[in-house]
Design a protein around this motif. Structure first.
Motif, PDB file in Angstrom:
ATOM      1  N   ALA A 156       0.301 -11.593   9.178  1.00 63.73           N
ATOM      2  CA  ALA A 156       0.677 -12.355   7.987  1.00 63.73           C
ATOM      3  C   ALA A 156      -0.473 -13.262   7.541  1.00 63.73           C
ATOM      4  O   ALA A 156      -0.771 -13.375   6.339  1.00 63.73           O
ATOM      5  N   VAL A 157      -1.126 -13.900   8.515  1.00 66.64           N
ATOM      6  CA  VAL A 157      -2.285 -14.736   8.187  1.00 66.64           C
ATOM      7  C   VAL A 157      -3.398 -13.882   7.584  1.00 66.64           C
ATOM      8  O   VAL A 157      -4.088 -14.306   6.650  1.00 66.64           O
ATOM      9  N   GLY A 158      -3.576 -12.663   8.106  1.00 65.42           N
ATOM     10  CA  GLY A 158      -4.579 -11.762   7.544  1.00 65.42           C
ATOM     11  C   GLY A 158      -4.296 -11.410   6.097  1.00 65.42           C
ATOM     12  O   GLY A 158      -5.208 -11.371   5.263  1.00 65.42           O
ATOM     13  N   ILE A 159      -3.041 -11.157   5.776  1.00 66.27           N
ATOM     14  CA  ILE A 159      -2.677 -10.841   4.384  1.00 66.27           C
ATOM     15  C   ILE A 159      -2.920 -12.045   3.488  1.00 66.27           C
ATOM     16  O   ILE A 159      -3.456 -11.921   2.368  1.00 66.27           O
ATOM     17  N   ILE A 160      -2.531 -13.241   3.969  1.00 64.37           N
ATOM     18  CA  ILE A 160      -2.766 -14.454   3.183  1.00 64.37           C
ATOM     19  C   ILE A 160      -4.263 -14.655   2.965  1.00 64.37           C
ATOM     20  O   ILE A 160      -4.707 -15.012   1.863  1.00 64.37           O
ATOM     21  N   VAL A 178      -8.406  -8.815  -5.432  1.00 67.32           N
ATOM     22  CA  VAL A 178      -9.142  -7.911  -6.329  1.00 67.32           C
ATOM     23  C   VAL A 178      -9.714  -6.733  -5.548  1.00 67.32           C
ATOM     24  O   VAL A 178      -9.686  -5.591  -6.004  1.00 67.32           O
ATOM     25  N   HIS A 179     -10.229  -6.996  -4.381  1.00 67.27           N
ATOM     26  CA  HIS A 179     -10.857  -5.942  -3.593  1.00 67.27           C
ATOM     27  C   HIS A 179      -9.962  -5.575  -2.413  1.00 67.27           C
ATOM     28  O   HIS A 179      -9.299  -6.419  -1.824  1.00 67.27           O
ATOM     29  N   GLY A 180      -9.971  -4.319  -2.053  1.00 63.95           N
ATOM     30  CA  GLY A 180      -9.225  -3.855  -0.899  1.00 63.95           C
ATOM     31  C   GLY A 180      -7.733  -3.776  -1.160  1.00 63.95           C
ATOM     32  O   GLY A 180      -7.256  -3.748  -2.302  1.00 63.95           O
ATOM     33  N   ALA A 181      -6.970  -3.758  -0.079  1.00 60.66           N
ATOM     34  CA  ALA A 181      -5.520  -3.627  -0.139  1.00 60.66           C
ATOM     35  C   ALA A 181      -4.908  -4.507   0.941  1.00 60.66           C
ATOM     36  O   ALA A 181      -5.595  -4.954   1.864  1.00 60.66           O
ATOM     37  N   PRO A 182      -3.590  -4.780   0.849  1.00 55.73           N
ATOM     38  CA  PRO A 182      -2.962  -5.620   1.879  1.00 55.73           C
ATOM     39  C   PRO A 182      -3.158  -5.094   3.290  1.00 55.73           C
ATOM     40  O   PRO A 182      -3.210  -5.880   4.237  1.00 55.73           O
ATOM     41  N   ARG A 183      -3.255  -3.773   3.441  1.00 59.02           N
ATOM     42  CA  ARG A 183      -3.427  -3.246   4.798  1.00 59.02           C
ATOM     43  C   ARG A 183      -4.750  -3.690   5.407  1.00 59.02           C
ATOM     44  O   ARG A 183      -4.882  -3.731   6.637  1.00 59.02           O
ATOM     45  N   ASP A 184      -5.737  -4.013   4.570  1.00 60.59           N
ATOM     46  CA  ASP A 184      -7.000  -4.520   5.117  1.00 60.59           C
ATOM     47  C   ASP A 184      -6.801  -5.880   5.783  1.00 60.59           C
ATOM     48  O   ASP A 184      -7.352  -6.149   6.849  1.00 60.59           O
TER      49      ASP A 184
END
Length: 429
Positions: A42-46, A55-61
């Motif tokens: 969750a912290v990674g997504i935030i 803008v860059h990448g996706a939530p899975r990143d």
């Protein structure tokens, strides 16, 4: 835990059908692993959204970064731009250990009704409830660890699955296993058969180790506070946004336990290295170019430290003496048992600190940054000596106070010396 006691008749019907041990222990291991993992993802997504608004990448990143942080806390290491990073963020490890303890304790409490009760265990009946629960807990935790490590293995970070499994086994043995034993009530039963000297020595070891770690952390925090302006300057060089600065602070916080162990190694005398051919100790400081990492602002200036700095080396034995004194005072032990418990507990605490210090270092980049961490062999010798001698001195003070009390209060009403634990009688006028 209470279910180990003799059950009343009206409760035996419910106790006859306890919840399955296999389900409870395995699910406990899975939840212990998933708790910190989900939080870090969750912290990674935030963080992914806060850096550039997605803008860059996706939530899975962002989720992958959180998973890699969880794996790094389990010793996996990772690769950044071709450079291997093996230094473990012990802050993440501490969170995982806390989750293991909490869930392990609940598992122990839930399985306390399985196996023989306290009376039957005291009679010598074999009880495999706790070992079975530990193995099942390990299996559940290991499944999550292997799945996460396998999914992340295809990325450029390249985490090490064998290292993750090794850390999982060690953490289960050192954290989850005692938690399950305590929660199930078996630990209290087993402790009753342990000699009083061993119990006192274990208490001294825990007190000395925890006290020394707290003092080491405080010394580091004071050094960081004194160099706060330099730490802020390091951060400003990266020109982060407020959200990025917050995330960067979390990354630094993950390595605060490492810094505390570095500080403890410094207090003991040998010190530590921050790159090849470097030395940070109370007697000399030799440094080279350093990465922009605010925690490093706490490092002392290059050269020979002031004379008063060396006096801080008295803290390890002093802390050990105070901790041993507080743990041993008031215990019903003979003088030789007090001395043995103090010395043995101090030696064990010093050895435990050296083991923790050995896990606090590693590679943090290419070239000279592959060598970061305490000088483990020297730290082991100094830690065992300082903690052992300090705890023995604390035990010696307890012995002197006990003998003084014996002279002041005298013997019992029959003229004989009171037994350990028996109230002392005052001298008659």
């Amino acid at each position: 835990m209470t279910s180990l006691l003799t059950r009343p008749d009206h409760a035996r019907a419910d106790a006859a059908r306890p919840r399955p041990l296999v389900l409870i222990a395995t699910l406990g291991g899975v939840l212990a692993a998933l708790g910190p993992l989900v939080v870090l993802m969750a912290v990674g997504i935030i963080g992914w959204f806060a850096t550039d608004a997605g803008v860059h990448g996706a939530p899975r990143d962002g989720m992958r970064v959180g998973a890699l942080a969880w794996l790094a806390g389990h010793g996996s290491g990772f690769t950044v731009m071709g450079a291997r990073v093996t230094i473990v963020p012990l802050g993440v490890t501490a969170i995982a250990a806390w989750s293991m303890w909490r869930l392990g304790h609940r598992v122990g409490d839930s399985v306390s009704g399985h196996g023989p009760d306290a009376d039957r265990i005291s009679d010598g009946e074999r009880d495999f409830t706790v070992p079975t629960a530990i193995l099942l807990f390990l299996a559940g935790y290991a499944v999550v660890a292997v799945v996460v490590a396998t999914l992340a293995a295809g990325s450029t970070a390249d985490p090490s699955v064998p290292r993750v499994m090794a850390w999982t086994i060690v953490m289960t043995a050192l954290v989850a296993a005692p938690a399950i034993a305590v929660g199930s009530g078996r630990a209290a039963i087993w402790a009753a058969f342990t000699p009083a000297t061993v119990r006192a020595g274990a208490a001294v070891a825990g007190a000395v180790l925890s006290s020394f770690l707290v003092v080491s952390a405080l010394v580091f925090l004071v050094a960081l506070a004194v160099s706060f302006d330099e730490a802020a300057t390091m951060t400003s060089r990266l020109h982060p946004s407020p959200s990025e600065a917050g995330l960067y602070a979390l990354v630094n916080a993950a390595y605060l336990p490492n810094a505390a162990l570095f500080s403890g190694s410094w207090l003991l005398g040998p010190g530590f290295a921050v790159g090849g051919a470097t030395l940070v100790s109370p007697g000399a400081v030799v440094l080279g170019p350093l990465p922009v990492f605010p925690v490093l602002a706490a490092l002392p200036a290059v050269g020979t430290p002031a004379g008063w700095v060396g006096s801080l080396m008295v803290l390890p034995p002093l802390v050990s003496a105070v901790a041993a004194f507080r743990r041993l005072r008031g215990r019903a032990l003979t003088w030789d048992q007090v001395a043995l418990a103090g010395c043995g507990g101090g030696l064990a605490a010093g050895f435990a600190f050296a083991v923790l210090a050995s896990r606090s270092g590693g590679a943090a980049g290419p070239g000279r940054m592959r060598f970061i961490g305490p000088f483990v062999s020297d730290v082991l010798v100094h830690a065992v000596t300082a903690c052992g001698v300090g705890a023995l001195l604390g035990a010696g003070v307890v012995v002197l106070l006990n003998r003084r009390a014996d002279r002041v209060w005298g013997a019992g009403p029959e003229g004989d010396a009171p037994e350990p634990g028996e109230p002392l009688q005052p001298l008659e006028d």
